[in-house]
Design a protein around this motif. Structure first.
Motif, PDB file in Angstrom:
ATOM      1  N   ARG A  12       2.270   4.614  -5.877  1.00  0.00           N
ATOM      2  CA  ARG A  12       3.476   4.639  -5.085  1.00  0.00           C
ATOM      3  C   ARG A  12       4.429   3.532  -5.516  1.00  0.00           C
ATOM      4  O   ARG A  12       5.645   3.698  -5.463  1.00  0.00           O
ATOM      5  CB  ARG A  12       3.117   4.490  -3.611  1.00  0.00           C
ATOM      6  N   CYS A  13       3.846   2.397  -5.883  1.00  0.00           N
ATOM      7  CA  CYS A  13       4.677   1.277  -6.323  1.00  0.00           C
ATOM      8  C   CYS A  13       4.690   1.212  -7.851  1.00  0.00           C
ATOM      9  O   CYS A  13       3.841   1.802  -8.508  1.00  0.00           O
ATOM     10  CB  CYS A  13       4.130  -0.032  -5.755  1.00  0.00           C
TER      11      CYS A  13
ATOM     12  N   SER B 284      10.661   4.339   0.699  1.00  0.00           N
ATOM     13  CA  SER B 284       9.652   5.265   1.208  1.00  0.00           C
ATOM     14  C   SER B 284       8.483   5.387   0.226  1.00  0.00           C
ATOM     15  O   SER B 284       7.384   5.760   0.599  1.00  0.00           O
ATOM     16  CB  SER B 284      10.276   6.633   1.461  1.00  0.00           C
ATOM     17  N   SER B 285       8.723   5.045  -1.054  1.00  0.00           N
ATOM     18  CA  SER B 285       7.625   5.163  -2.020  1.00  0.00           C
ATOM     19  C   SER B 285       6.867   3.860  -2.267  1.00  0.00           C
ATOM     20  O   SER B 285       5.814   3.867  -2.891  1.00  0.00           O
ATOM     21  CB  SER B 285       8.124   5.752  -3.340  1.00  0.00           C
ATOM     22  N   CYS B 286       7.403   2.742  -1.784  1.00  0.00           N
ATOM     23  CA  CYS B 286       6.685   1.470  -1.945  1.00  0.00           C
ATOM     24  C   CYS B 286       7.090   0.526  -0.811  1.00  0.00           C
ATOM     25  O   CYS B 286       8.283   0.307  -0.590  1.00  0.00           O
ATOM     26  CB  CYS B 286       7.011   0.854  -3.307  1.00  0.00           C
ATOM     27  N   ASP B 287       6.077  -0.061  -0.130  1.00  0.00           N
ATOM     28  CA  ASP B 287       6.359  -0.781   1.114  1.00  0.00           C
ATOM     29  C   ASP B 287       6.745  -2.254   0.941  1.00  0.00           C
ATOM     30  O   ASP B 287       6.769  -2.999   1.898  1.00  0.00           O
ATOM     31  CB  ASP B 287       5.175  -0.658   2.079  1.00  0.00           C
TER      32      ASP B 287
END
Lengths: 79, 79
Positions: free
Chosen positions: A8-9, A34-37
């Motif tokens: 995701r990241c 939304s793809s990496c917090d």
């Protein structure tokens, strides 16, 4: 090193605390999404083009970013 | 807006002092080099993908960069 598309990241680990400012080319700051917090910082080495993740939680990295912008812009006559 | 290939630098003017942090996607910091004598900051808007040059000499832009990295990284559990 960033591994695009693998997860995701972009960065697989927390990233490096150490960087030689003179070796730095472009630096990308990618905000959390939304793809990496969390925010990610990816540096491209000037000479080699190799990309490395930097640790955004590192005081050293934060200071380096500030210095880079302030120092290099104050040397310029471009205001 | 950046104009790649038109001149030595990517930005034609000194860049914007104002930016909505929430609208920001990726931010690129390009150090001075043989092709441009000052640092440049290029922001990509999240929603539209439009690129805008930010003024690296602006205190507001410098503060925004610092806040972006510190705030967003401290919200994360990724250390």
């Amino acid at each position: 090193q960033p591994t695009y598309g693998k997860g995701r990241c972009s960065c697989v680990d927390k990233g490096s605390d150490l960087v030689q400012p003179k070796a730095l080319g472009k630096i990308e700051v990618i905000p959390k999404s939304s793809s990496c917090d969390h925010v990610e910082i990816i540096a491209t080495m000037k000479a080699t083009g190799v990309q490395r993740c930097l640790n955004p939680n590192s005081k050293r990295v934060q200071k380096m970013m500030t210095t880079l912008i302030k120092k290099r812009s104050s040397q310029s006559t471009h205001r």
